[in-house]
Design an enzyme around this catalytic site. Structure first.
Site, PDB file in Angstrom:
ATOM      1  N   LYS A   1       8.176  17.198  -5.874  1.00  0.00           N
ATOM      2  CA  LYS A   1       6.885  17.706  -5.381  1.00  0.00           C
ATOM      3  C   LYS A   1       6.555  16.889  -4.131  1.00  0.00           C
ATOM      4  O   LYS A   1       6.055  15.774  -4.220  1.00  0.00           O
ATOM      5  CB  LYS A   1       5.816  17.521  -6.458  1.00  0.00           C
ATOM      6  CG  LYS A   1       4.717  18.569  -6.441  1.00  0.00           C
ATOM      7  CD  LYS A   1       3.927  18.618  -5.162  1.00  0.00           C
ATOM      8  CE  LYS A   1       2.824  17.578  -5.132  1.00  0.00           C
ATOM      9  NZ  LYS A   1       2.141  17.533  -3.822  1.00  0.00           N
TER      10      LYS A   1
ATOM     11  N   GLU B   1       5.506   3.412  -7.227  1.00  0.00           N
ATOM     12  CA  GLU B   1       5.403   2.634  -5.982  1.00  0.00           C
ATOM     13  C   GLU B   1       4.055   2.995  -5.382  1.00  0.00           C
ATOM     14  O   GLU B   1       3.854   4.136  -4.953  1.00  0.00           O
ATOM     15  CB  GLU B   1       6.527   3.032  -5.004  1.00  0.00           C
ATOM     16  CG  GLU B   1       7.938   2.905  -5.546  1.00  0.00           C
ATOM     17  CD  GLU B   1       8.451   1.471  -5.533  1.00  0.00           C
ATOM     18  OE1 GLU B   1       7.697   0.553  -5.149  1.00  0.00           O
ATOM     19  OE2 GLU B   1       9.614   1.272  -5.912  1.00  0.00           O
TER      20      GLU B   1
ATOM     21  N   CYS C   1       3.256   1.690   3.632  1.00  0.00           N
ATOM     22  CA  CYS C   1       2.749   0.982   2.451  1.00  0.00           C
ATOM     23  C   CYS C   1       2.897  -0.528   2.608  1.00  0.00           C
ATOM     24  O   CYS C   1       2.101  -1.299   2.080  1.00  0.00           O
ATOM     25  CB  CYS C   1       3.485   1.448   1.212  1.00  0.00           C
ATOM     26  SG  CYS C   1       5.273   1.326   1.401  1.00  0.00           S
TER      27      CYS C   1
ATOM     28  N   GLU D   1      -7.438  -0.780   0.728  1.00  0.00           N
ATOM     29  CA  GLU D   1      -6.359  -0.247   1.558  1.00  0.00           C
ATOM     30  C   GLU D   1      -6.918   0.865   2.449  1.00  0.00           C
ATOM     31  O   GLU D   1      -7.536   1.805   1.955  1.00  0.00           O
ATOM     32  CB  GLU D   1      -5.234   0.330   0.676  1.00  0.00           C
ATOM     33  CG  GLU D   1      -4.073   0.841   1.501  1.00  0.00           C
ATOM     34  CD  GLU D   1      -3.020   1.580   0.674  1.00  0.00           C
ATOM     35  OE1 GLU D   1      -3.389   2.439  -0.147  1.00  0.00           O
ATOM     36  OE2 GLU D   1      -1.819   1.304   0.866  1.00  0.00           O
TER      37      GLU D   1
HETATM   38  P1  NAD Z   1      -1.400  10.308  -2.897  1.00  0.00           P
HETATM   39  O1  NAD Z   1      -1.426   9.487  -4.115  1.00  0.00           O
HETATM   40  O2  NAD Z   1      -2.645  10.943  -2.429  1.00  0.00           O
HETATM   41  O3  NAD Z   1      -0.356  11.513  -3.055  1.00  0.00           O
HETATM   42  C1  NAD Z   1       0.994  11.277  -3.384  1.00  0.00           C
HETATM   43  C2  NAD Z   1       1.545  12.501  -4.073  1.00  0.00           C
HETATM   44  O4  NAD Z   1       0.928  12.653  -5.343  1.00  0.00           O
HETATM   45  C3  NAD Z   1       1.311  13.803  -3.330  1.00  0.00           C
HETATM   46  O5  NAD Z   1       2.472  14.592  -3.416  1.00  0.00           O
HETATM   47  C4  NAD Z   1       0.164  14.418  -4.106  1.00  0.00           C
HETATM   48  O6  NAD Z   1       0.100  15.819  -4.000  1.00  0.00           O
HETATM   49  C5  NAD Z   1       0.486  13.991  -5.512  1.00  0.00           C
HETATM   50  N1  NAD Z   1      -0.637  13.964  -6.448  1.00  0.00           N
HETATM   51  C6  NAD Z   1      -1.932  13.685  -6.188  1.00  0.00           C
HETATM   52  N2  NAD Z   1      -2.652  13.719  -7.334  1.00  0.00           N
HETATM   53  C7  NAD Z   1      -1.789  14.020  -8.345  1.00  0.00           C
HETATM   54  C8  NAD Z   1      -1.926  14.192  -9.754  1.00  0.00           C
HETATM   55  N3  NAD Z   1      -3.108  14.047 -10.367  1.00  0.00           N
HETATM   56  N4  NAD Z   1      -0.828  14.504 -10.472  1.00  0.00           N
HETATM   57  C9  NAD Z   1       0.376  14.632  -9.872  1.00  0.00           C
HETATM   58  N5  NAD Z   1       0.560  14.487  -8.542  1.00  0.00           N
HETATM   59  C10 NAD Z   1      -0.509  14.175  -7.784  1.00  0.00           C
HETATM   60  O7  NAD Z   1      -0.760   9.376  -1.769  1.00  0.00           O
HETATM   61  P2  NAD Z   1      -0.579   9.725  -0.216  1.00  0.00           P
HETATM   62  O8  NAD Z   1      -1.928   9.778   0.414  1.00  0.00           O
HETATM   63  O9  NAD Z   1       0.333  10.882  -0.080  1.00  0.00           O
HETATM   64  O10 NAD Z   1       0.199   8.439   0.304  1.00  0.00           O
HETATM   65  C11 NAD Z   1      -0.411   7.273   0.755  1.00  0.00           C
HETATM   66  C12 NAD Z   1      -0.394   6.211  -0.330  1.00  0.00           C
HETATM   67  O11 NAD Z   1       0.942   5.979  -0.738  1.00  0.00           O
HETATM   68  C13 NAD Z   1      -0.909   4.855   0.107  1.00  0.00           C
HETATM   69  O12 NAD Z   1      -1.704   4.324  -0.911  1.00  0.00           O
HETATM   70  C14 NAD Z   1       0.351   4.024   0.266  1.00  0.00           C
HETATM   71  O13 NAD Z   1       0.182   2.634   0.121  1.00  0.00           O
HETATM   72  C15 NAD Z   1       1.199   4.579  -0.812  1.00  0.00           C
HETATM   73  N6  NAD Z   1       2.615   4.315  -0.551  1.00  0.00           N
HETATM   74  C16 NAD Z   1       3.260   3.374  -1.303  1.00  0.00           C
HETATM   75  C17 NAD Z   1       4.603   3.095  -1.059  1.00  0.00           C
HETATM   76  C18 NAD Z   1       5.340   2.069  -1.859  1.00  0.00           C
HETATM   77  O14 NAD Z   1       6.557   2.039  -1.779  1.00  0.00           O
HETATM   78  N7  NAD Z   1       4.676   1.243  -2.629  1.00  0.00           N
HETATM   79  C19 NAD Z   1       5.272   3.780  -0.049  1.00  0.00           C
HETATM   80  C20 NAD Z   1       4.570   4.731   0.708  1.00  0.00           C
HETATM   81  C21 NAD Z   1       3.241   5.001   0.432  1.00  0.00           C
END
Ligand code: NAD
Length: 484
Positions: free
Chosen positions: A176, A252, A286, A388
């Protein structure tokens, strides 16, 4: 304008419900994304199960890894198409995506093909009362159908970082992608077909989180394990979904990463790495730095040089080779980042540079642009020092002692990464040992050997990926005990 389709059982699947994909460069419409409903998610999980029980599950490691090497080569052959799609979705400069996102997207298939071919398991001989003994050996088996939920900041790179090892280990996947960045996951479907990956091994369902493809996938009881990268709050929701059926998760998540700059550092190194860690990918990494602690004796000089570097960054379109910084990923994300810019000032920040929306040419005026921003004058309790932001911004704060700065750096519920700048090797080891994070860089940032463990501590993550560590999640280790 494109139709961006789901990829289920080797076929591109349209649906009646669609949403717009606009590029953050100028807000123009670039495609309609076909949102998967419960039926499409059910079909994708069923296809993944059938492939697991069918051709993919029956292949030898040698056969599987040969196919994965072909996948990597085919991504490289279609490099320009992946680059175009990734830059249109994210707005990031081609100069960045062409040396990070796309090559790493390909490399993730090769590296895990090598890892699985070379990973040994354990063997133990044991004594038994009858004197004949027994032997034990462990074998690795796939966990099954893996649900892969991805963010938008490094779409292909972070998705293949999970899909590469999952497939190498013999699992099948339903991906997804983020609703913001749907294109490269669908394009990878074409690559999978071209390389002879059996139908159903790799599936893509597009949509959002709650009450959409994300929730349908993570609550689906046909999914055996879930790997997720994204915000900490979302990770917690996914963990709840995974509790039903007691399914394993790899998470992550977010960070609020500190950089610690000691007076005995090589200042050129510290400035170069800190500029990258604060502003690369428009701050949407991230691992990015959002708190910089600088030893007081070099504080003013450091801030002056960081300001100079930030002001030299050239904002522009992805195709311009002089562009250092693109827009944020969306208008929605820009509103969030700008709300933090406002909050910083309300809480008493001195704006060293930036703080608002840059003036762009008329054709880019509708894009999600923000200025690279540096604040000083805030203490550790300020909102922008605690939360963040995920934008091109950082707070720089002075410190007086090593003990003090370690305490302050650790004073967060996040624990992803930290950078330490010092030329004193004893100090480097001492401080690295005390930082409550999953990754520490000394005199660098984002230098990644893909064999090493990657992941966060505290609320930044659960589990480690990379090299053999990915096998812990993507395989089940089974012990076979033979009585002789
Ligand atoms: P997000 O959590 O908003 O979304 C990530 C994914 O989860 C998307 O595909 C979204 O559609 C899906 N999603 C959202 N709610 C859901 C639910 N209830 N059930 C299932 N899926 C759901 O994150 P984002 O805005 O896309 O990314 C930014 C974030 O990601 C930042 O917090 C960043 O720090 C983190 N990040 C972490 C790493 C790492 O390796 N630790 C790497 C990259 C980004």
């Amino acid at each position: 304008m494109k139709d961006i389709l789901n990829f289920i059982n080797g076929e591109f699947v349209a649906t009646s419900k669609q949403f717009e994909k606009r590029t953050p460069v100028d807000d123009s419409l670039i495609g309609m994304v076909h949102e998967a409903g419960q039926d499409e998610v059910n079909a994708a999980v069923a296809a993944a199960r059938a492939a697991l029980e069918g051709p993919w599950g029956k292949m030898t490691v040698q056969e599987r890894t040969e196919i994965l090497n072909k996948v990597a080569d085919e991504i490289t052959r279609r490099f320009d198409e992946f680059l175009e799609a990734e830059c249109a979705d994210t707005g990031k400069p081609k100069s960045l995506a062409s040396h990070i996102d796309i090559p790493r997207g390909a490399a993730n298939f090769k590296i895990f093909a090598d890892v699985i071919k070379n990973a040994p398991t354990e063997f133990f001989e044991m004594a038994t009362p009858d004197g004949k003994g027994a032997i034990n050996y462990a074998v690795r088996r796939p966990v099954g159908v893996v649900g892969v939920v991805c963010p938008w900041n490094l779409p292909l790179l972070l998705m293949t970082w999970k899909v590469g090892p999952a497939l190498a280990c013999g699992n099948t996947v339903v991906v997804k992608p983020s609703e913001e960045t749907p294109q490269t996951a669908t394009l990878l479907g074409e690559v999978m077909n071209a390389c002879g990956v059996p139908k159903g091994v790799y599936n893509v369902v597009h949509g959002f989180g709650p009450q959409s493809a994300g929730e349908f996938l993570t609550t689906h009881q046909g999914v055996n394990a879930i790997t997720f990268t994204g915000e900490t709050r979302t990770g917690a929701a996914i963990m709840k979904a995974a509790a039903e059926g007691a399914r394993p998760v790899s998470l992550e998540m977010g960070g609020k990463n500190p950089a610690i700059v000691f007076a005995d550092c090589d200042i050129d190194v510290a400035i170069e790495a800190t500029l990258r860690s604060c502003f690369a990918n428009c701050g949407q990494v991230c691992l990015g730095t959002e708190r910089v602690y600088v030893e007081r004796s070099i504080f003013d000089a450091f801030v002056a040089r960081l300001k100079e570097g930030a002001e030299k960054l050239k904002l522009g379109v992805p195709s311009d080779s002089n562009t250092n910084m693109g827009p944020l990923v969306s208008q929605e994300h820009r509103n969030k980042v700008l709300s933090y810019y406002k909050k910083a000032v309300e809480e008493g920040a001195t704006v060293v540079t930036g703080g608002g929306i840059p003036e762009m040419s008329a054709e880019l005026a509708q894009g999600a642009w923000v200025q690279p921003t540096i604040w000083t004058g805030l203490d550790d309790n300020a909102t922008v020092v605690r939360e963040e932001i995920f934008g091109p911004c950082t707070t720089v704060m002075p410190f007086d002692s090593e003990e003090e700065v370690v305490r302050r750096a650790n004073n967060t519920h996040y624990g992803l990464a930290a950078s330490v700048y010092t030329q004193n090797i004893n100090r480097a080891h001492r401080v690295a040992a005390q930082l409550e994070v999953g990754l520490v860089w000394v005199n660098s940032w984002f230098l990644r050997d893909l064999r090493t463990p990657f992941g966060g501590s505290k609320q930044s993550g659960i589990g480690r990926e990379g090299g053999v560590h990915s096998l812990e999640f993507y395989t089940e280790l089974k012990n076979v005990c033979i009585k002789l």
